[in-house]
Design a protein around this motif. Structure first.
Motif, PDB file in Angstrom:
ATOM      1  N   LEU A  29      47.720  37.918  43.177  1.00  5.87           N
ATOM      2  CA  LEU A  29      46.821  37.854  44.326  1.00  5.87           C
ATOM      3  C   LEU A  29      47.542  38.255  45.604  1.00  5.87           C
ATOM      4  N   GLN A  30      48.774  37.796  45.784  1.00  5.33           N
ATOM      5  CA  GLN A  30      49.512  38.148  46.991  1.00  5.33           C
ATOM      6  C   GLN A  30      49.774  39.639  47.063  1.00  5.33           C
ATOM      7  N   ALA A  31      50.098  40.248  45.902  1.00  6.21           N
ATOM      8  CA  ALA A  31      50.293  41.702  45.877  1.00  6.21           C
ATOM      9  C   ALA A  31      49.018  42.427  46.269  1.00  6.21           C
ATOM     10  N   VAL A  32      47.891  41.925  45.815  1.00  2.56           N
ATOM     11  CA  VAL A  32      46.605  42.518  46.178  1.00  2.56           C
ATOM     12  C   VAL A  32      46.363  42.393  47.682  1.00  2.56           C
ATOM     13  N   LEU A  33      46.525  41.194  48.213  1.00  3.34           N
ATOM     14  CA  LEU A  33      46.245  40.978  49.636  1.00  3.34           C
ATOM     15  C   LEU A  33      47.209  41.752  50.528  1.00  3.34           C
ATOM     16  N   ASP A  34      48.458  41.892  50.088  1.00  7.07           N
ATOM     17  CA  ASP A  34      49.436  42.637  50.879  1.00  7.07           C
ATOM     18  C   ASP A  34      49.089  44.117  50.978  1.00  7.07           C
ATOM     19  N   GLY A 330      36.979  44.675  30.557  1.00  2.00           N
ATOM     20  CA  GLY A 330      35.592  44.971  30.234  1.00  2.00           C
ATOM     21  C   GLY A 330      34.781  43.798  29.740  1.00  2.00           C
ATOM     22  N   ASN A 331      35.417  42.759  29.205  1.00  5.51           N
ATOM     23  CA  ASN A 331      34.653  41.592  28.801  1.00  5.51           C
ATOM     24  C   ASN A 331      34.013  40.970  30.043  1.00  5.51           C
ATOM     25  N   PRO A 332      32.726  40.650  29.984  1.00  2.00           N
ATOM     26  CA  PRO A 332      32.014  40.280  31.211  1.00  2.00           C
ATOM     27  C   PRO A 332      32.536  39.037  31.919  1.00  2.00           C
ATOM     28  N   VAL A 333      32.916  37.993  31.174  1.00  2.00           N
ATOM     29  CA  VAL A 333      33.446  36.802  31.845  1.00  2.00           C
ATOM     30  C   VAL A 333      34.800  37.116  32.460  1.00  2.00           C
ATOM     31  N   SER A 334      35.599  37.925  31.764  1.00  2.00           N
ATOM     32  CA  SER A 334      36.885  38.350  32.331  1.00  2.00           C
ATOM     33  C   SER A 334      36.679  39.115  33.626  1.00  2.00           C
ATOM     34  N   ALA A 335      35.681  40.003  33.647  1.00  2.00           N
ATOM     35  CA  ALA A 335      35.405  40.780  34.854  1.00  2.00           C
ATOM     36  C   ALA A 335      34.948  39.873  35.992  1.00  2.00           C
ATOM     37  N   ALA A 336      34.078  38.906  35.683  1.00  2.00           N
ATOM     38  CA  ALA A 336      33.578  38.005  36.728  1.00  2.00           C
ATOM     39  C   ALA A 336      34.690  37.139  37.289  1.00  2.00           C
ATOM     40  N   VAL A 337      35.548  36.608  36.406  1.00  2.00           N
ATOM     41  CA  VAL A 337      36.660  35.776  36.858  1.00  2.00           C
ATOM     42  C   VAL A 337      37.631  36.609  37.700  1.00  2.00           C
ATOM     43  N   SER A 338      37.898  37.835  37.274  1.00  2.00           N
ATOM     44  CA  SER A 338      38.796  38.710  38.030  1.00  2.00           C
ATOM     45  C   SER A 338      38.229  39.001  39.414  1.00  2.00           C
ATOM     46  N   TYR A 339      36.934  39.214  39.488  1.00  2.00           N
ATOM     47  CA  TYR A 339      36.306  39.432  40.789  1.00  2.00           C
ATOM     48  C   TYR A 339      36.507  38.212  41.678  1.00  2.00           C
ATOM     49  N   GLU A 340      36.268  37.034  41.132  1.00  2.00           N
ATOM     50  CA  GLU A 340      36.382  35.809  41.929  1.00  2.00           C
ATOM     51  C   GLU A 340      37.809  35.572  42.407  1.00  2.00           C
ATOM     52  N   LEU A 341      38.784  35.802  41.531  1.00  2.00           N
ATOM     53  CA  LEU A 341      40.176  35.489  41.856  1.00  2.00           C
ATOM     54  C   LEU A 341      40.831  36.533  42.750  1.00  2.00           C
ATOM     55  N   PHE A 342      40.514  37.817  42.530  1.00  2.00           N
ATOM     56  CA  PHE A 342      41.289  38.880  43.170  1.00  2.00           C
ATOM     57  C   PHE A 342      40.453  39.810  44.061  1.00  2.00           C
TER      58      PHE A 342
END
Length: 437
Positions: A29-34, A330-342
């Motif tokens: 997450l920090q790498a993303v925000l940076d 591509g798994n939908p719950v994985s995609a949703a969780v990734s959206y929420e976290l990152f």
């Protein structure tokens, strides 16, 4: 103006997604925000700025309230004139005028006088209190309001039912801060403060691409039978809807099959037109994982494995065209969780938002589930409020749920189980983020 390097994370080869190293969630997450840069600030009329993030503090142009005014419908009086008033021995005051909301009149109250006054109306300069009409009797039988004289049945203290000038906000006082999202309450405060335009950051331009040769659009004929190996495409609906919940209308929503060259062409076309591209699918180590294969040619993008369940494989960085790319599983719950976290925090950072994450709150587990001690577990849960506080229960089978789009649809939030904890037993407390109610 920005918050990090435009070059994005360090480049890695196409097989880096299969590395045995797992990055902690916070590190990724920090790498993303940076890597996020702020969108340029623009002026906007207040009425057009709802939902946008303020790029500068907003100072009040006036005192709030602008003048001493009445908090009640009643009578403006000199408090000393009512000191002896009671229900059994009311004080008789002479009516010398009336002030309604919007009136600019300032009638003089000599001793022993009163002025009819309505809620919000300016308090006469010679008055120092308001007696509510409910605490009076009229001089006309059956009437609520007195015409010539009013009987005051309760003493008023100086300042009673008076809103003082500037008691809410003084001129120059800050009514909204940079980084605040402009909702109804802040917008009303700004308007009341005499400000008609604000400096904001626009919503990011976002493109959504769902990949997978197995996907069939739900917009086809409703009675068309699915061939073996094909499934209804839902990820583009998921990501577009998540963006909509955050006030963002995607610039484009596309679905493509497993053609790495065609996918790379799409990225080249979109990279200079949008601020971010969100893709789903094709980020694993497989020979047909076209997103990872195409992104290997992008020096500002890397493939990583994050210590999270679900959502371990991720690709992230900045395309040569300038847009950030979030390549999600591509798994939908994985995609949703990734959206929420990152993804969601990054899009909020682009807009300069001061709050990047939803608040979490402890909830009691109605039933237990198996966890993973070696990574963060994000479990879709149904949330309910009880007299004993918040409670949650799994909305999916915790043994394997990255694909469970049906159960995920019934979830109100996510239980966040920290690394090292492992299993959660019924009755234990777990941090929960509510995303829908």
């Amino acid at each position: 103006m920005g918050t990090g390097s435009r070059g994005g994370p360090r480049a890695q080869g196409p097989d880096d997604g299969s590395s045995s190293e797992l990055l902690p969630v916070d590190e990724h997450l920090q790498a993303v925000l940076d890597s996020v840069t702020l969108l340029p600030a623009v002026p906007a009329p207040l009425r057009d700025a709802t939902g946008l993030v303020l790029a500068a503090d907003v100072a009040s142009a006036v005192d709030l309230p602008l003048w001493d005014n009445s908090a009640m419908d009643g009578y403006a009086v000199r408090a000393a004139d009512t000191a002896a008033a009671s229900a059994t021995s009311p004080v008789r005051l002479r009516i010398v005028g009336e002030v309604a909301a919007g009136d600019g009149e300032d009638p003089e109250l000599p001793p022993g006088a009163a002025v009819r006054i309505m809620t919000g109306a300016p308090l006469p300069s010679s008055a120092d209190a308001v007696v509510p009409v409910e605490h009076t009797s009229a001089d006309v039988s059956g009437a609520v309001w007195a015409e010539h004289h009013v009987l005051v049945e309760r003493a008023a203290e100086p300042g009673a039912h008076v809103r003082r000038r500037g008691e809410d906000v003084l001129v120059g006082g800050i009514v909204a801060q940079s980084g605040d999202r402009l909702g109804a309450r802040r917008a009303a405060a700004i308007a009341a403060a005499g400000v008609s335009a604000v400096l904001v950051r626009p919503r990011p331009r976002v493109a959504v691409i769902a990949t997978g040769a197995e996907l069939r659009s739900i917009e086809g004929p409703g009675d068309a039978a699915l061939e073996r190996g094909r499934i209804p495409e839902s990820n583009s609906v998921l990501i577009a809807a998540l963006l909509a919940e955050d006030g963002i209308e995607p610039v484009t929503v596309e679905v493509c099959d497993d053609d790495a060259a065609a996918f790379a062409e799409r990225l080249a076309r979109l990279g200079g037109r949008v601020d971010a591209v969100i893709t789903t699918g094709g980020v694993g180590p497989g020979v047909h994982d076209v997103v990872r294969i195409a992104l290997a040619a992008e020096p500002g993008v890397r493939a990583v494995r994050v210590a999270v369940k679900p959502g371990q494989p991720q690709c992230f960085g900045r395309l040569r065209g300038g847009a950030l790319i979030f390549a999600l599983p591509g798994n939908p719950v994985s995609a949703a969780v990734s959206y929420e976290l990152f993804v969601r925090p990054a899009l909020l950072r682009m807009q300069g938002a001061s709050r990047l994450h939803r608040p979490s709150t402890p909830a009691t587990a109605d039933s237990g589930w198996r966890g993973r001690a070696d990574r963060t577990q994000v479990l879709p849960v149904r949330v309910r409020t009880t007299s004993d506080g918040l409670r949650c229960a799994p909305a999916v089978d915790a043994r394997g749920y990255s694909h469970a789009v049906g159960g995920h649809g019934a979830a109100d939030g996510y239980a966040i189980v920290e690394p090292g904890r492992g299993d959660v037993a019924a009755g234990e407390t777990v941090e929960t983020v509510v995303v829908a109610w």
